[in-house]
Scaffold this motif. Structure first.
Motif, PDB file in Angstrom:
ATOM      1  N   MET A 124      -8.008  -3.154  -0.618  1.00 20.39           N
ATOM      2  CA  MET A 124      -7.564  -2.018  -0.824  1.00 20.39           C
ATOM      3  C   MET A 124      -7.050  -1.511   0.278  1.00 20.39           C
ATOM      4  O   MET A 124      -7.225  -1.834   1.412  1.00 20.39           O
ATOM      5  CB  MET A 124      -9.205  -1.252  -1.454  1.00 20.39           C
ATOM      6  CG  MET A 124      -9.254   0.000  -1.090  1.00 20.39           C
ATOM      7  SD  MET A 124     -10.503   1.360  -1.503  1.00 20.39           S
ATOM      8  CE  MET A 124     -11.980   0.093  -1.390  1.00 20.39           C
ATOM      9  N   ILE A 125      -5.951  -0.635  -0.159  1.00 22.48           N
ATOM     10  CA  ILE A 125      -5.887   0.301   1.068  1.00 22.48           C
ATOM     11  C   ILE A 125      -6.349   1.655   1.353  1.00 22.48           C
ATOM     12  O   ILE A 125      -5.974   2.294  -0.322  1.00 22.48           O
ATOM     13  CB  ILE A 125      -4.238   0.207   1.738  1.00 22.48           C
ATOM     14  CG1 ILE A 125      -3.942  -1.331   1.558  1.00 22.48           C
ATOM     15  CG2 ILE A 125      -3.612   1.764   1.905  1.00 22.48           C
ATOM     16  CD1 ILE A 125      -3.919  -1.850   2.878  1.00 22.48           C
ATOM     17  N   ILE A 126      -7.015   2.376   2.444  1.00 18.83           N
ATOM     18  CA  ILE A 126      -7.220   3.620   1.887  1.00 18.83           C
ATOM     19  C   ILE A 126      -6.411   4.385   3.282  1.00 18.83           C
ATOM     20  O   ILE A 126      -6.380   3.459   4.475  1.00 18.83           O
ATOM     21  CB  ILE A 126      -8.476   4.026   2.138  1.00 18.83           C
ATOM     22  CG1 ILE A 126      -9.312   3.334   1.754  1.00 18.83           C
ATOM     23  CG2 ILE A 126      -9.553   4.826   2.376  1.00 18.83           C
ATOM     24  CD1 ILE A 126     -11.224   3.414   1.979  1.00 18.83           C
ATOM     25  N   VAL A 127      -5.765   5.656   2.257  1.00 18.83           N
ATOM     26  CA  VAL A 127      -4.541   6.463   3.795  1.00 18.83           C
ATOM     27  C   VAL A 127      -5.659   7.730   4.209  1.00 18.83           C
ATOM     28  O   VAL A 127      -6.073   8.254   2.782  1.00 18.83           O
ATOM     29  CB  VAL A 127      -3.785   6.528   3.683  1.00 18.83           C
ATOM     30  CG1 VAL A 127      -3.158   7.127   2.214  1.00 18.83           C
ATOM     31  CG2 VAL A 127      -2.598   7.142   4.332  1.00 18.83           C
ATOM     32  N   ARG A 128      -5.442   8.609   4.947  1.00 12.58           N
ATOM     33  CA  ARG A 128      -6.635   9.377   5.326  1.00 12.58           C
ATOM     34  C   ARG A 128      -5.314  10.465   4.974  1.00 12.58           C
ATOM     35  O   ARG A 128      -4.420  10.563   5.843  1.00 12.58           O
ATOM     36  CB  ARG A 128      -6.662   9.932   7.320  1.00 12.58           C
ATOM     37  CG  ARG A 128      -7.012  11.290   6.908  1.00 12.58           C
ATOM     38  CD  ARG A 128      -7.631  11.077   8.388  1.00 12.58           C
ATOM     39  NE  ARG A 128      -7.905  12.449   8.655  1.00 12.58           N
ATOM     40  CZ  ARG A 128      -7.864  13.143   9.889  1.00 12.58           C
ATOM     41  NH1 ARG A 128      -6.525  13.075  10.123  1.00 12.58           N
ATOM     42  NH2 ARG A 128      -8.568  14.239  10.080  1.00 12.58           N
ATOM     43  N   ILE A 129      -5.529  11.506   4.150  1.00  6.52           N
ATOM     44  CA  ILE A 129      -4.480  12.211   3.207  1.00  6.52           C
ATOM     45  C   ILE A 129      -4.387  13.600   4.433  1.00  6.52           C
ATOM     46  O   ILE A 129      -5.905  14.158   4.505  1.00  6.52           O
ATOM     47  CB  ILE A 129      -4.070  12.403   2.098  1.00  6.52           C
ATOM     48  CG1 ILE A 129      -3.484  11.109   1.905  1.00  6.52           C
ATOM     49  CG2 ILE A 129      -2.960  13.428   1.733  1.00  6.52           C
ATOM     50  CD1 ILE A 129      -2.075  10.303   1.510  1.00  6.52           C
ATOM     51  N   VAL A 130      -3.667  14.631   5.415  1.00  7.46           N
ATOM     52  CA  VAL A 130      -3.672  15.973   6.172  1.00  7.46           C
ATOM     53  C   VAL A 130      -2.610  16.466   5.916  1.00  7.46           C
ATOM     54  O   VAL A 130      -1.337  15.925   5.874  1.00  7.46           O
ATOM     55  CB  VAL A 130      -4.424  15.238   7.212  1.00  7.46           C
ATOM     56  CG1 VAL A 130      -5.944  14.873   8.338  1.00  7.46           C
ATOM     57  CG2 VAL A 130      -3.025  14.502   8.094  1.00  7.46           C
ATOM     58  N   GLY A 131      -2.871  17.567   6.085  1.00 13.52           N
ATOM     59  CA  GLY A 131      -1.361  18.406   6.652  1.00 13.52           C
ATOM     60  C   GLY A 131      -0.651  18.812   5.275  1.00 13.52           C
ATOM     61  O   GLY A 131      -1.850  19.268   4.594  1.00 13.52           O
ATOM     62  N   GLY A 132       0.707  19.907   4.787  1.00 10.91           N
ATOM     63  CA  GLY A 132       1.084  20.049   4.186  1.00 10.91           C
ATOM     64  C   GLY A 132       1.777  18.792   3.168  1.00 10.91           C
ATOM     65  O   GLY A 132       1.563  17.822   3.864  1.00 10.91           O
ATOM     66  N   LEU A 133       2.369  19.737   2.768  1.00 11.00           N
ATOM     67  CA  LEU A 133       2.812  18.549   0.960  1.00 11.00           C
ATOM     68  C   LEU A 133       3.909  17.477   1.785  1.00 11.00           C
ATOM     69  O   LEU A 133       4.124  16.541   1.010  1.00 11.00           O
ATOM     70  CB  LEU A 133       3.936  19.593   0.232  1.00 11.00           C
ATOM     71  CG  LEU A 133       4.314  18.853  -0.680  1.00 11.00           C
ATOM     72  CD1 LEU A 133       3.420  17.658  -1.254  1.00 11.00           C
ATOM     73  CD2 LEU A 133       5.132  18.832  -1.570  1.00 11.00           C
ATOM     74  N   GLY A 134       4.985  17.551   2.715  1.00  8.44           N
ATOM     75  CA  GLY A 134       5.695  16.722   2.908  1.00  8.44           C
ATOM     76  C   GLY A 134       4.393  15.568   4.545  1.00  8.44           C
ATOM     77  O   GLY A 134       5.064  14.924   4.262  1.00  8.44           O
ATOM     78  N   ASN A 135       3.540  16.251   5.012  1.00 11.22           N
ATOM     79  CA  ASN A 135       3.091  15.204   5.740  1.00 11.22           C
ATOM     80  C   ASN A 135       2.415  14.538   4.576  1.00 11.22           C
ATOM     81  O   ASN A 135       2.475  13.051   4.790  1.00 11.22           O
ATOM     82  CB  ASN A 135       2.252  15.303   6.636  1.00 11.22           C
ATOM     83  CG  ASN A 135       2.296  16.447   7.803  1.00 11.22           C
ATOM     84  OD1 ASN A 135       3.452  15.587   7.813  1.00 11.22           O
ATOM     85  ND2 ASN A 135       1.702  17.458   8.489  1.00 11.22           N
ATOM     86  N   GLN A 136       2.158  14.789   3.750  1.00 15.15           N
ATOM     87  CA  GLN A 136       0.889  13.978   3.021  1.00 15.15           C
ATOM     88  C   GLN A 136       1.940  13.308   1.871  1.00 15.15           C
ATOM     89  O   GLN A 136       1.603  12.266   1.728  1.00 15.15           O
ATOM     90  CB  GLN A 136       0.488  15.189   1.525  1.00 15.15           C
ATOM     91  CG  GLN A 136      -0.601  15.821   1.570  1.00 15.15           C
ATOM     92  CD  GLN A 136      -1.122  16.897   0.860  1.00 15.15           C
ATOM     93  OE1 GLN A 136      -0.565  17.290  -0.712  1.00 15.15           O
ATOM     94  NE2 GLN A 136      -1.280  18.630   0.963  1.00 15.15           N
ATOM     95  N   MET A 137       3.330  13.266   1.732  1.00 12.33           N
ATOM     96  CA  MET A 137       3.984  12.271   0.997  1.00 12.33           C
ATOM     97  C   MET A 137       4.652  11.075   1.758  1.00 12.33           C
ATOM     98  O   MET A 137       4.723  10.503   1.348  1.00 12.33           O
ATOM     99  CB  MET A 137       5.447  13.823   0.907  1.00 12.33           C
ATOM    100  CG  MET A 137       5.397  14.128  -0.521  1.00 12.33           C
ATOM    101  SD  MET A 137       6.798  15.373  -1.374  1.00 12.33           S
ATOM    102  CE  MET A 137       7.720  14.165  -2.183  1.00 12.33           C
ATOM    103  N   PHE A 138       5.163  12.066   3.397  1.00  9.30           N
ATOM    104  CA  PHE A 138       4.536  10.524   3.653  1.00  9.30           C
ATOM    105  C   PHE A 138       3.734   9.886   3.788  1.00  9.30           C
ATOM    106  O   PHE A 138       3.747   8.379   4.312  1.00  9.30           O
ATOM    107  CB  PHE A 138       5.211  10.887   5.210  1.00  9.30           C
ATOM    108  CG  PHE A 138       6.618  11.240   5.363  1.00  9.30           C
ATOM    109  CD1 PHE A 138       7.605  10.676   6.177  1.00  9.30           C
ATOM    110  CD2 PHE A 138       7.701  13.093   5.820  1.00  9.30           C
ATOM    111  CE1 PHE A 138       8.752  11.109   6.253  1.00  9.30           C
ATOM    112  CE2 PHE A 138       8.470  13.266   6.527  1.00  9.30           C
ATOM    113  CZ  PHE A 138       9.182  12.171   5.921  1.00  9.30           C
ATOM    114  N   GLN A 139       2.545  10.388   4.256  1.00  2.00           N
ATOM    115  CA  GLN A 139       0.936   9.142   4.481  1.00  2.00           C
ATOM    116  C   GLN A 139       1.554   8.455   3.523  1.00  2.00           C
ATOM    117  O   GLN A 139       1.041   7.388   3.388  1.00  2.00           O
ATOM    118  CB  GLN A 139       0.770  10.307   4.331  1.00  2.00           C
ATOM    119  CG  GLN A 139       0.066  11.049   5.975  1.00  2.00           C
ATOM    120  CD  GLN A 139      -0.342  11.967   5.931  1.00  2.00           C
ATOM    121  OE1 GLN A 139      -1.114  12.463   5.680  1.00  2.00           O
ATOM    122  NE2 GLN A 139      -0.250  12.862   7.068  1.00  2.00           N
TER     123      GLN A 139
END
Length: 190
Positions: free
Chosen positions: A1-16
């Motif tokens: 499993m890969i877990i990614v920390r999602i933070v910030g606005g929509l653009g950052n969320q999409m990159f992450q």
């Protein structure tokens, strides 16, 4: 499993999401999202749920198993002692530039960073274009505006107002010179 920390606005969320999705596909394993940041008062809203993404939300227990953020000191000590034997790892983005070490990360990795280089996910571009399609149908009034935009040569200008007026802004993102900001206006034809 890969877990990614999602933070910030929509653009950052999409990159992450895009980078983590690419790594999950490479490793043929599930992707989960750490959304704990959005519980912080004053944080921006989580917005990836408006798209057709393929990821589940990680439980707090799953996140803690990777990050070791235990409130109980005994649990934290046990986690630290067992860490060398664990197959779970945290991979932090070392800076703003692309790192070739990303592609070699194994399953059972927790990702922490912004991952803003397309080199992390270009190889799954077509998948991301599908997954970043909006779930909801747009309203008739919005459809009329979209049709109007598509019927002519249109230019969109996005100015991050907070970058200009916030004296405490993050200085690691330098402002472009005024000439750069105004040079695109003649291209708009008005």
């Amino acid at each position: 499993m890969i877990i990614v920390r999602i933070v910030g606005g929509l653009g950052n969320q999409m990159f992450q999401y895009a980078a983590a999705r690419a790594l999950a596909i490479t490793n043929n394993c599930p992707l989960k999202l750490d959304l704990e940041w959005f519980k912080t008062p004053g944080s921006r809203p989580y917005m990836l749920d408006r798209f057709n993404i393929h990821a589940d939300v990680a439980t707090l227990n799953e996140i803690v198993a990777y990050t070791g953020k235990f409130k109980d000191p005994l649990k934290k000590t046990c986690w630290l002692l067992s860490r060398p034997l664990s197959r779970k790892k945290v991979f932090r983005e070392p800076g703003f530039e692309f790192t070739g070490k990303f592609a070699g990360q194994p399953p059972n990795t927790y990702l922490k960073g912004n991952w803003q280089s397309p080199r992390y996910f270009n190889h799954i571009r077509d998948i991301l274009l599908e997954e970043f399609s909006i779930q909801e149908k747009i309203s008739p009034s919005t459809a009329a505006i979209a049709n109007d935009i598509h019927s002519r040569q249109a230019v969109s200008l996005h100015i991050r107002r907070g970058d200009y007026v916030n004296p405490g802004r993050d200085k690691s993102y330098p402002l472009p010179p005024g000439q750069f900001r105004t040079s695109g206006i003649p291209a708009s034809g008005s």
